[in-house]
Design an enzyme around this catalytic site. Sequence first.
Site, PDB file in Angstrom:
ATOM      1  N   HIS A 167      -9.744   0.755   3.468  1.00  0.00           N
ATOM      2  CA  HIS A 167      -9.706  -0.186   3.611  1.00  0.00           C
ATOM      3  C   HIS A 167      -9.262  -0.475   5.003  1.00  0.00           C
ATOM      4  O   HIS A 167      -8.407   0.906   6.037  1.00  0.00           O
ATOM      5  CB  HIS A 167      -8.808  -1.248   3.561  1.00  0.00           C
ATOM      6  CG  HIS A 167      -7.579  -1.129   3.743  1.00  0.00           C
ATOM      7  ND1 HIS A 167      -6.407  -0.219   2.856  1.00  0.00           N
ATOM      8  CD2 HIS A 167      -6.844  -1.900   4.392  1.00  0.00           C
ATOM      9  CE1 HIS A 167      -5.463  -0.136   3.597  1.00  0.00           C
ATOM     10  NE2 HIS A 167      -5.098  -1.412   4.701  1.00  0.00           N
ATOM     11  N   ASP A 199      -8.251  -2.915   8.737  1.00  0.00           N
ATOM     12  CA  ASP A 199      -8.098  -3.752   8.627  1.00  0.00           C
ATOM     13  C   ASP A 199      -8.425  -5.574   8.950  1.00  0.00           C
ATOM     14  O   ASP A 199      -7.479  -6.559   9.068  1.00  0.00           O
ATOM     15  CB  ASP A 199      -6.623  -4.061   9.312  1.00  0.00           C
ATOM     16  CG  ASP A 199      -5.385  -3.124   8.714  1.00  0.00           C
ATOM     17  OD1 ASP A 199      -5.219  -2.664   7.855  1.00  0.00           O
ATOM     18  OD2 ASP A 199      -4.922  -2.216   9.695  1.00  0.00           O
ATOM     19  N   ARG A 254       9.227   2.625  -0.624  1.00  0.00           N
ATOM     20  CA  ARG A 254       8.959   2.949   0.165  1.00  0.00           C
ATOM     21  C   ARG A 254       8.717   1.752   1.178  1.00  0.00           C
ATOM     22  O   ARG A 254       8.323   0.647   0.750  1.00  0.00           O
ATOM     23  CB  ARG A 254       7.603   3.921   0.113  1.00  0.00           C
ATOM     24  CG  ARG A 254       6.720   3.963   1.696  1.00  0.00           C
ATOM     25  CD  ARG A 254       5.827   3.756   1.549  1.00  0.00           C
ATOM     26  NE  ARG A 254       5.003   4.789   2.364  1.00  0.00           N
ATOM     27  CZ  ARG A 254       3.963   3.785   3.277  1.00  0.00           C
ATOM     28  NH1 ARG A 254       4.074   2.436   3.048  1.00  0.00           N
ATOM     29  NH2 ARG A 254       2.865   4.423   4.228  1.00  0.00           N
TER      30      ARG A 254
END
Length: 707
Positions: A586, A588, A667
């Site tokens: 993608h 932003d 993570r």
Amino acid sequence: MRDRGGGGWAALRGAGLLLPLLGLLLPGGPARGQERAPRPSQRFELLYSRGVEAFSAGDFEAAVRYVEQALSSRRRLREERLRCRLECGLREPPGSARGAGPAWELRFLRALLERARCVRLCERGSEDGPEAGPGDAETAGKLSRSPADVRLDFQRRMPYSYLQQAYSQINQMEKAAEAAYTFLMANPEHMEVPSHDGNTETGGGAKLVDREAQPHLEYYREAVEYYEADDFPLAIESFERALKEYFKADRECRVLCEWSQNYGDDERLEKTEGFYEVIAGLYSQRLICEHECVRDLATWPGQLSPIENFLPLHYDYLQFSYYQVGNYVKALECARSYLLFHPDDEDVQDNVKYYESVLEDSMDPQNIKPREDATIFMKRHKLESELITSAIVNLDIPYVKENYWTNDRGRQEENQVLSEMGSSMADAPEQSVGKQPVTKLGQDVREGGPLLYSHVKFVYNSEQLNGTQRMLLDNVLSEEECRELQNMASRIMLVGSGYQGEVSPLTPNEKFEGATILRALKFGSEGRVPLHSARLFYDVSEKARRIVQSYFMLNSTLYFSFTHLVCRTPFSDQPQNRDDLSHPIHADNCFFDSKNNVCKKEFPLASRDYSAILYMNEDFEGGEFIFTGRDPETVTASIKPKCGRMVSFSSGRENLHGVKAVTKGQRCAVALWFTLDPLHRELERLKADEMISQWNHEQSINPKDEL
């Protein structure tokens, strides 16, 4: 306890009279002698629950039918409630009971009772019509989810998520695309919606429609686009429509306000005495609801915070737009309207003087008043503020007043008007909060500025990362800071994006958790996490902002657009040999359509200019950050996260990126988005700034260990 005639809360409760009495005084209350029976769930809740059940069972045609009916039913319910309350409000308003004499209270009560009777009969008629189905009361008890949870789903536009998937399953792709688009407008962080990914055009080229769009916000967005394209006639037309729709929406918002059920809890019942305190407290709660419409109408779907200065901005844009088309009378009207909100604004005061100087000699500037819509609105708003302040002080109403029309740091120095007046165009006023002079990619793209902190280590630049406007740094955080942030994260994170709630918004194989900067600081102030840890989150994000602004050599101030602490954890039962991504490819600041390889710039993403991810750990498997080329299948750079590492880049189509699957461990990172436009800065960040400033002030007065 008062003597006869007093009684207070306790006497009313003991006699069983409080709720029936309030029912008489409040719209929709029961008639004398009737007990208020619990209302069954509205039909839209039942229909939606059946739709979700059908979806889970794989009956996608039934799911579409029920969910669409639920959306339609909810819309009709709102329209009927609005109609009833508007029509009943026109009959003998309570204000007509004012006057001298001992009977004025009785006249006022009669007006209230008449309105309550009218609303109750009208709304009952509506419920008995399209909303109340046979057997609904019985079915209501069998709902798998509470009506409150169902209503929350509607606020989050979850029905459109189900519709998108169900329409896809029955191969109605244009309707699936429209449902996906409607969902994404309020949930931009859900980039997992397949096939469409926010593409604003269907296969046939027709533009997608946000089915829940609010007209006043859509006209405002359209107007700003015209304004920034210097098409001032069309900007004026759209801003005027936006204002008309705003005041219509404001009236509807106020009419649909309900009193707070929380005011009548047992604790308050014990603290409050007297008939008048009860009524004043209930009315104050409704008044607060109406006052909060300012916030609601200024908040884009899916956003936590309203657009700062939203309503005044309409008049600010208009005063400059009218100037550009030579209509100085309208420009002066709008400038004076803006000053109703910000009377001490020196820039607009100078604009007023300029507009007065260029009027025709036959016109008296003093005859040009602020616009009537702004004048009426501000008179009511100020009176509401006074009454709410009185309620807070005298009745202990639990409410914290906020000012959404603050004007601090909202203007740039280059937007001030010139001090000397004249007839030439050089003496014209600059826009006060209009177009902001910002750096645009492709015009003055630079990098390589100082990193500001001696311990920060430069790793790679754009060329080494095979792209443009990219950088990689190490040692932005120390090992100790990483551990402290991780410890705090485990205590403040919410499942979902930090304010939504879906467990797996980006991939079904991982749990996504997050927390905003304001949530961290509030937890710190309440002692639920160490205050030092919450301030560390604030400080490291500010540190990252300063580094990004300096390294990319930006001419304008870089503002926070969103500050987010996020963690991704794979589920134990995830499939072997996963081929999905933890976060799909993608950009932003635009919705990326991978099928057609285009990126559509749409609100709310379009305001983002730069991004940064600051990693907190490395004790996990997978989770590499990847850049791709214009072909999203081609990886141009791969970055392994570790404590203190930061990757930053411009937020546009030039920097497509994603995250590989996290296969083991957790993570965690601080995700940051920045904007060069102060109009779109993060309001939560401003509130966080205020909290930090207050704490610093208190510490300077009485230094102590915050831990």
